[in-house]
Design an enzyme around this catalytic site. Structure first.
Site, PDB file in Angstrom:
ATOM      1  N   CYS A 120       0.850  -1.192   0.000  1.00 55.98           N
ATOM      2  CA  CYS A 120       0.000   0.000   0.000  1.00 55.98           C
ATOM      3  C   CYS A 120       0.886   1.243   0.000  1.00 55.98           C
ATOM      4  O   CYS A 120       2.090   1.147   0.239  1.00 55.98           O
ATOM      5  CB  CYS A 120      -0.905   0.014   1.234  1.00 55.98           C
ATOM      6  SG  CYS A 120      -2.291   1.177   1.076  1.00 55.98           S
ATOM      7  N   CYS A 130      -3.796   6.152   0.115  1.00 61.45           N
ATOM      8  CA  CYS A 130      -3.310   4.863  -0.378  1.00 61.45           C
ATOM      9  C   CYS A 130      -2.955   4.890  -1.863  1.00 61.45           C
ATOM     10  O   CYS A 130      -2.619   3.854  -2.448  1.00 61.45           O
ATOM     11  CB  CYS A 130      -4.354   3.785  -0.107  1.00 61.45           C
ATOM     12  SG  CYS A 130      -4.809   3.662   1.643  1.00 61.45           S
ATOM     13  N   LYS A 195     -12.488  -4.695   1.760  1.00 61.41           N
ATOM     14  CA  LYS A 195     -11.952  -3.826   2.804  1.00 61.41           C
ATOM     15  C   LYS A 195     -12.882  -2.627   2.960  1.00 61.41           C
ATOM     16  O   LYS A 195     -13.059  -1.839   2.026  1.00 61.41           O
ATOM     17  CB  LYS A 195     -10.545  -3.367   2.435  1.00 61.41           C
ATOM     18  CG  LYS A 195      -9.951  -2.438   3.474  1.00 61.41           C
ATOM     19  CD  LYS A 195      -8.499  -2.110   3.190  1.00 61.41           C
ATOM     20  CE  LYS A 195      -7.973  -1.132   4.228  1.00 61.41           C
ATOM     21  NZ  LYS A 195      -6.565  -0.827   4.025  1.00 61.41           N
ATOM     22  N   LYS A 248     -12.135  -7.379   5.901  1.00 57.97           N
ATOM     23  CA  LYS A 248     -11.552  -6.494   6.906  1.00 57.97           C
ATOM     24  C   LYS A 248     -12.441  -5.283   7.130  1.00 57.97           C
ATOM     25  O   LYS A 248     -12.877  -4.686   6.142  1.00 57.97           O
ATOM     26  CB  LYS A 248     -10.178  -6.054   6.394  1.00 57.97           C
ATOM     27  CG  LYS A 248      -9.463  -5.096   7.293  1.00 57.97           C
ATOM     28  CD  LYS A 248      -8.210  -4.629   6.624  1.00 57.97           C
ATOM     29  CE  LYS A 248      -7.625  -3.510   7.437  1.00 57.97           C
ATOM     30  NZ  LYS A 248      -6.526  -2.881   6.818  1.00 57.97           N
ATOM     31  N   SER A 274      -7.002  -3.152  14.339  1.00 59.93           N
ATOM     32  CA  SER A 274      -6.480  -2.417  15.496  1.00 59.93           C
ATOM     33  C   SER A 274      -7.553  -1.974  16.486  1.00 59.93           C
ATOM     34  O   SER A 274      -7.419  -2.163  17.690  1.00 59.93           O
ATOM     35  CB  SER A 274      -5.680  -1.206  15.010  1.00 59.93           C
ATOM     36  OG  SER A 274      -6.486  -0.372  14.190  1.00 59.93           O
TER      37      SER A 274
HETATM   38  C1  PBG Z   1      -3.199   0.228   4.841  1.00 60.62           C
HETATM   39  C2  PBG Z   1      -3.808  -0.590   5.894  1.00 60.62           C
HETATM   40  C3  PBG Z   1      -4.667  -0.205   6.940  1.00 60.62           C
HETATM   41  C4  PBG Z   1      -4.827  -1.334   7.746  1.00 60.62           C
HETATM   42  C5  PBG Z   1      -4.111  -2.360   7.153  1.00 60.62           C
HETATM   43  N1  PBG Z   1      -3.515  -1.887   5.998  1.00 60.62           N
HETATM   44  C6  PBG Z   1      -5.232   1.106   7.336  1.00 60.62           C
HETATM   45  C7  PBG Z   1      -6.154   1.852   6.507  1.00 60.62           C
HETATM   46  O1  PBG Z   1      -6.654   1.413   5.486  1.00 60.62           O
HETATM   47  O2  PBG Z   1      -6.361   2.995   6.886  1.00 60.62           O
HETATM   48  C8  PBG Z   1      -5.611  -1.381   9.026  1.00 60.62           C
HETATM   49  C9  PBG Z   1      -5.211  -2.439   9.995  1.00 60.62           C
HETATM   50  C10 PBG Z   1      -5.706  -2.252  11.359  1.00 60.62           C
HETATM   51  O3  PBG Z   1      -6.513  -1.349  11.672  1.00 60.62           O
HETATM   52  O4  PBG Z   1      -5.280  -3.045  12.204  1.00 60.62           O
HETATM   53  N2  PBG Z   1      -3.986   0.634   3.813  1.00 60.62           N
END
Ligand code: PBG
Length: 323
Positions: A120, A130, A195, A248, A274
């Site tokens: 990414c 991104c 996602k 996700k 997270s």
């Molecule tokens: C990068 C990415 C993200 C996460 C994984 N890869 C963050 C986002 O899209 O802002 C989130 C993982 C997590 O919250 O543990 N694009």
């Protein structure tokens, strides 16, 4: 037949009976541990909103990887915190970049561990999006070549699996083509296929230093209200050459995990993100929840919903508890 002939409680009477008829068996083998790698050495900085999660230089990452291996966890996923950022995320392609060097260190240590890389731009761009920006918008097609080059640089460094998380259209195809043309046709792609644009990524953005400097990610990540769109995203990624697909976040999207599992014949991953981790940590710290109990319940639930494996910050703790 019903009560009193049927008494479901008979099979719940003892631990041995419950173990015998358990339908979902959680094991360390289906967990992946996320790691945040930064430059330098001897760096180990805890992420404020994610107790127990650290930004670490490659030497400490290696220590963590040894522990992960010894716990029977099959792999890690690496996120990079580069020394410099620019508008195009150039530092994500460097063969001596943070992630690339960490992969090499893990390879050199000959650990029996799958190294997955997050592909990414958001951690590497000064604007935190991104993809590259054109006319104030995240531009799809100009981003694809950068993502493909980044995936190639990870493969060159020794990554086992590349995992694009950007949600640009066509990125799986672009990455597949790039890998194949460079003798990496055997490197699988784990696509972050469904996602969602989620508030649960909040703590990650602190951990990965990837807060968007303007706007949000709604123009590329999915609307939480949609199911059919997730199935379409998965179908497209598979057509483009994805080997495995991911949903996700995990908890608010267990229905999506189940739908994807039922409709496609490929391994399905779920990312226990997270914010899901931080909620448990915060409640446990206050004595409001029994951490061990709820973590194992959460992971079991994600697996029961259909996930073949789970990316989770709880991986090391869970593996210890499962021993
Ligand atoms: C990068 C990415 C993200 C996460 C994984 N890869 C963050 C986002 O899209 O802002 C989130 C993982 C997590 O919250 O543990 N694009």
């Amino acid at each position: 037949m019903s009560f009193p002939v049927q008494r479901p409680r008979r099979l719940r009477k003892t631990q041995l009976l419950r173990d015998l008829v358990r339908e979902t068996r959680l094991s360390p083998y289906s967990l992946i541990y996320p790691l945040f790698v930064c430059a330098g050495s001897s760096v180990r900085q805890e992420v404020g909103s994610m107790p127990g999660v650290f930004q670490q230089s490659a030497d400490h990452i290696l220590e963590d990887c040894r522990e992960v291996e010894s716990l029977g966890i099959p792999g890690v996923i690496l996120f990079g915190l580069p020394e410099s950022k620019d508008a195009r995320g150039s530092s994500s392609l460097a063969q001596n970049g943070v992630v690339q060097r960490a992969i090499e260190a893990i390879r050199k240590a000959k650990l029996n561990l799958l190294v997955i890389t997050d592909v990414c731009l958001c951690e590497y761009t000064d604007h935190g999006h991104c993809g590259v920006i054109e006319d104030g918008e995240v531009a799809n097609d100009p981003t694809l070549e950068i993502l493909a080059e980044q995936a190639l640089s990870h493969a060159r460094a020794g990554a086992d699996i590349v995992a694009p998380s950007d949600m640009m259209d066509g990125r799986v195809g672009a990455i597949r083509k790039k890998l194949d043309h460079n003798d990496f046709s055997d490197v699988p792609i784990l696509a972050y296929a469904a996602k969602y644009c989620s508030g649960f990524y909040g703590p990650f953005r602190e951990a990965a230093d990837s807060v968007p400097q303007f706007g949000d990610r709604r123009s590329y990540q999915m609307d939480p209200a949609n199911t059919r769109e997730a199935l379409k995203e998965v179908a497209l990624d598979l057509e483009e050459g994805a080997d495995m697909v991911m949903v996700k976040p995990a908890l608010p999207y267990l229905d999506i995990v189940r739908r994807v599992k039922d409709e496609f014949r490929v391994p399905v991953a779920a990312y226990n993100v997270s914010g899901e981790y931080s909620m448990v940590k915060a409640a446990a710290k206050n004595g409001w929840l029994d951490e061990r109990r709820v973590v194992l319940e959460i992971l079991t639930g994600i697996q029961r919903a259909g996930a073949d494996f789970i990316l989770t910050y709880h991986a090391k703790d869970a593996a210890r508890w499962l021993k």
